[in-house]
Motif scaffolding. Structure first.
Motif, mmCIF file in Angstrom:
data_model
loop_
_atom_site.group_PDB
_atom_site.id
_atom_site.type_symbol
_atom_site.label_atom_id
_atom_site.label_comp_id
_atom_site.label_asym_id
_atom_site.label_seq_id
_atom_site.Cartn_x
_atom_site.Cartn_y
_atom_site.Cartn_z
ATOM 1 N N TRP A 11 0.835 -1.200 0.000
ATOM 2 C CA TRP A 11 0.000 0.000 0.000
ATOM 3 C C TRP A 11 0.874 1.256 0.000
ATOM 4 N N GLU A 63 0.278 5.808 -0.590
ATOM 5 C CA GLU A 63 -0.647 6.910 -0.840
ATOM 6 C C GLU A 63 -0.768 7.125 -2.343
ATOM 7 N N LYS A 64 -1.989 7.160 -2.813
ATOM 8 C CA LYS A 64 -2.223 7.280 -4.251
ATOM 9 C C LYS A 64 -2.833 8.636 -4.561
ATOM 10 N N SER A 65 -2.281 9.325 -5.528
ATOM 11 C CA SER A 65 -2.807 10.625 -5.947
ATOM 12 C C SER A 65 -3.191 10.545 -7.415
ATOM 13 N N CYS A 66 -4.339 11.060 -7.733
ATOM 14 C CA CYS A 66 -4.843 11.061 -9.114
ATOM 15 C C CYS A 66 -4.692 12.471 -9.691
ATOM 16 N N CYS A 101 -8.873 5.886 -11.653
ATOM 17 C CA CYS A 101 -7.851 6.112 -10.638
ATOM 18 C C CYS A 101 -8.485 6.276 -9.259
ATOM 19 N N LYS A 114 -8.129 3.922 -5.921
ATOM 20 C CA LYS A 114 -7.720 4.507 -4.645
ATOM 21 C C LYS A 114 -8.670 4.111 -3.524
ATOM 22 N N SER A 163 -8.346 0.384 -2.552
ATOM 23 C CA SER A 163 -7.062 0.011 -1.963
ATOM 24 C C SER A 163 -6.924 0.434 -0.509
ATOM 25 N N GLU A 164 -7.853 1.212 0.008
ATOM 26 C CA GLU A 164 -7.716 1.720 1.377
ATOM 27 C C GLU A 164 -8.026 0.664 2.429
#
Length: 530
Positions: A483, A485-488, A500, A504, A507-508
């Motif tokens: 995992w 941190e995902k930013s779109c 995206c 996100k 996936s949390e």
């Protein structure tokens, strides 16, 4: 006088026969005492049924019970006869229509002749030829592919399957009895084949005897209109030798498809990683690379395709440190002074291979954690000109949510667990794949016009589905997505931005964990009310 004597003799014989019949009837009633009479009848048998009326009542009840049972059977037989006549009439009508058109519908070809053993073998062989066992089939889209289930015998039978229904369990536990009998019986059949006398003639370099402990893992899937295929892997004579056995069940007896010795000792894997910044993640990746690829496996080459100039010196420093401390020099660093594109990076990394050897490629991301067992699966499930391997990785949830109730977060190794609360099978992801360079080049590689995040892997996946190559799609118990941190980016088109954001959200955490966060206030009010 003689006539009178004969009549007396017949009378005496009749009385004796009647007495014997009564005795036999009494013994029969004692031996066949019904279990459903209840307490009152049991008391009657023990001492209250010595009278003639008691025997007659029991005889009458027994006769009524048998009459009712016979009437029920007669009714069932009559219904079955009617159903059989209706079915026979339907089949005859279908056969007549087919004959009038000059064809026979599938399944009715043998009605005009007596079936023989050769006919059955011919039918089973036709089922095998139609199934996707030895060769791949052209598929219209990614939805048409039937994924494999993975099963092992470690500790107990475990089946790793695609999540189905509302439970979304990554592993079937406990395994249903019919499923357990099917898979264990399949392994037993494989051992019988491998240890049979014919196998001694087929393979001179084989092991002496195979046992259940030699079984590594199996892949299985069922094509509903053809049958079930099983691909089983056993340990071979050496540490890098394996025996693969393919079995097929055409909704009938298993058939041996092939048995071959697979030597993976000389199979080098070129691991290609596209990268832009993310130096800390790359350092973590190299720790896993050291442990698995250098210390345990040793038959890999690392290709890093770096986009941009920022922080590239730190990337070089990490690779140089790895070389000094492990003497590992089999890696290539390619710098691209352009905007990051995952597909572009993988394509450049694959084409940069200059050796004559047709190398096995593993397209990998920097946030992927894999084991030595996965590298073995990569070698076994990819074959040039025949098979490409698309493993389904297990994606870990946000550890700050999963382990929020613990004061100390577990180590990374302890977080790598395949369970419902820790992650999910990323069945919509096609980025991690094992394929030979020749197949990648022949298929046309990636679509180089795609920039940034998303869809480049789907396009390549569809190319393979449209080809005659067999696509091995199965959950992998040794491949994890860590995992992060995902930013779109706001610059993404609406369709990609929506994809995206969906990734996100998924996936949390699990649905239950997200529900606790979303309805935290309601949970607290409920607890206070209790």
């Amino acid at each position: 006088m003689l006539k009178r004597w004969l009549l007396a003799l017949v009378a005496r014989v009749g009385l004796i026969a009647l007495g014997l019949c009564c005795c036999l009837l009494l013994f029969y009633l004692l031996a066949c005492k019904p279990s459903h009479y209840g307490k009152q009848q049991s008391l009657m048998w023990s001492g209250g049924a010595t009278s003639k009326e008691g025997y007659m009542a029991l005889l009458q009840e027994r006769e009524d019970s048998h009459r009712h049972y016979i009437n029920g059977l007669t009714k069932q037989i009559s219904e079955l006869k009617e159903a059989l006549q209706d079915r026979t009439q339907q089949l005859q009508e279908s056969l007549n229509k087919a004959k009038s058109k000059g064809i026979l519908p599938q399944g009715l070809e043998s009605l005009h002749k007596n079936p023989t053993q050769s006919d059955l073998k011919e039918f089973f062989r036709s089922q095998l030829n139609k199934a996707e066992v030895n060769f791949g089939a052209k598929l219209p889209s990614e939805y048409a592919l039937i994924p494999f289930d993975t099963f092992t015998l470690q500790a107990s039978l475990r089946v790793y399957q695609m999540e189905t229904g509302l439970t979304r369990h990554p592993a079937e536990r406990p395994v249903r009895k019919d499923r357990r009998d099917e898979l264990i019986g399949c392994v037993e059949t494989a051992l019988h084949v491998l240890n049979g006398p014919q196998q001694h003639l087929d393979n001179t370099m084989r092991k002496t005897t195979y046992s259940p402990s030699d079984f590594i893992q199996g892949l299985t899937r069922t094509e509903r209109d053809r049958g079930s295929v099983y691909e089983l892997t056993f340990k071979g004579g050496g540490p890098q030798d394996f025996t693969q056995l393919a079995l097929f069940r055409p909704f009938g007896p298993l058939m041996k498809v092939k048995s071959e010795i697979v030597n993976t000792h000389s199979l080098l894997i070129n691991i290609i990683v596209p990268l832009s910044k993310r130096v800390d993640t790359f350092r973590q990746f190299m720790e896993n690379f050291r442990e698995v690829c250098i210390q345990k496996d040793g038959r890999v080459h690392l290709t890093v395709v770096y986009f941009g100039r920022d922080l590239i010196d730190q990337v070089k420093a990490i690779l140089d440190q790895t070389t000094r401390e492990t003497r590992f020099r089999s890696f290539t660093l390619i710098q691209m002074n352009e905007e990051f594109s995952r597909g572009r990076g993988l394509d450049v990394g694959a084409r940069a291979w200059r050796r004559r050897q047709n190398v096995l490629l593993f397209f990998c991301d920097v946030d992927i954690h894999f084991s030595a067992d996965f590298l073995t699966s990569c070698r076994l499930n990819a074959e040039p000109g025949k098979k490409v391997y698309y493993p389904i990785l297990f994606s870990l949830y946000n550890p700050s949510i999963v382990y929020s109730n613990q004061t100390v977060r577990p180590s990374l190794q302890k977080q790598l667990e395949i369970r419902k609360e820790s992650g999910f099978w990323r069945d919509f992801g096609f980025g991690m794949t094992c394929q030979y360079r020749s197949d990648f080049i022949n298929i046309g590689g990636f679509d180089r016009s795609i920039k940034g995040w998303g869809m480049e892997d789907v396009h390549l996946y569809r190319k393979y589905l449209h080809s005659k190559l067999m696509v091995i799609r199965a959950p992998s118990r040794g491949l994890f997505h860590l995992w992060h941190e995902k930013s779109c980016s706001q610059e993404l088109p609406p369709e990609k931005y929506k994809m995206c954001m969906q990734t996100k959200a998924m996936s949390e955490a699990s649905y239950g964990q997200l529900a606790e966060l979303l309805f935290k206030r309601e949970f607290e009010l409920h607890l206070n009310s209790q």
